[in-house]
Design a protein around this motif. Structure first.
Motif, short mmCIF file in Angstrom:
data_model
loop_
_atom_site.label_atom_id
_atom_site.label_comp_id
_atom_site.label_asym_id
_atom_site.label_seq_id
_atom_site.Cartn_x
_atom_site.Cartn_y
_atom_site.Cartn_z
N ARG A 17 7.32 -4.47 -9.47
CA ARG A 17 7.31 -5.36 -8.10
C ARG A 17 8.36 -4.91 -7.28
O ARG A 17 8.24 -4.89 -5.97
N ASN A 21 7.58 -4.21 -3.41
CA ASN A 21 8.28 -4.96 -2.10
C ASN A 21 8.91 -3.63 -1.48
O ASN A 21 8.97 -3.84 -0.24
N THR A 24 6.37 -2.30 1.01
CA THR A 24 6.08 -3.21 1.89
C THR A 24 6.91 -3.41 3.00
O THR A 24 6.67 -3.24 4.14
N ALA A 61 3.04 -9.77 4.17
CA ALA A 61 4.23 -9.81 3.13
C ALA A 61 5.09 -11.10 2.96
O ALA A 61 5.44 -11.48 1.92
N LYS A 64 2.99 -13.03 0.50
CA LYS A 64 3.24 -12.55 -0.97
C LYS A 64 4.80 -12.81 -1.15
O LYS A 64 5.04 -12.62 -2.55
N THR A 66 7.52 -11.66 -0.29
CA THR A 66 8.34 -10.23 0.01
C THR A 66 9.46 -10.64 0.95
O THR A 66 10.37 -10.26 1.09
#
Length: 87
Positions: A17, A21, A24, A61, A64, A66
């Protein structure tokens, strides 16, 4: 070091993850710079195109998790304001 299976799995998930991240956020920062560069170059078409790409990426983003939703909104607002100055 983790001993249980669940702890080992959480470590694997966190690593995966974190990589996603980072990727992104790197993309979002790059797109944000492209919008700023287009605005600085006084290129309206390029700025609008860059803004549209940036807005899409920052929305994804935020969706999600992030980027916090309010931060995404602030980034979009500032970029939109900058692009609007070219009109």
């Amino acid at each position: 070091m983790a001993h249980t299976q669940s702890a080992k799995k959480r470590i694997r998930q966190t690593i995966a993850r974190t990589a996603i991240n980072r990727s992104t956020m790197s993309r979002v920062r790059t797109l944000r710079k492209k919008v700023a560069a287009a605005v600085a170059g006084k290129d309206k078409e390029a700025a609008v195109a860059a803004y549209n790409t940036f807005a899409s990426a920052i929305d994804k983003a935020a969706k999600k998790g992030t980027v916090p939703a309010n931060r995404a909104a602030n980034y979009k607002s500032k970029a939109a304001k900058a692009v609007a100055t070219l009109a």
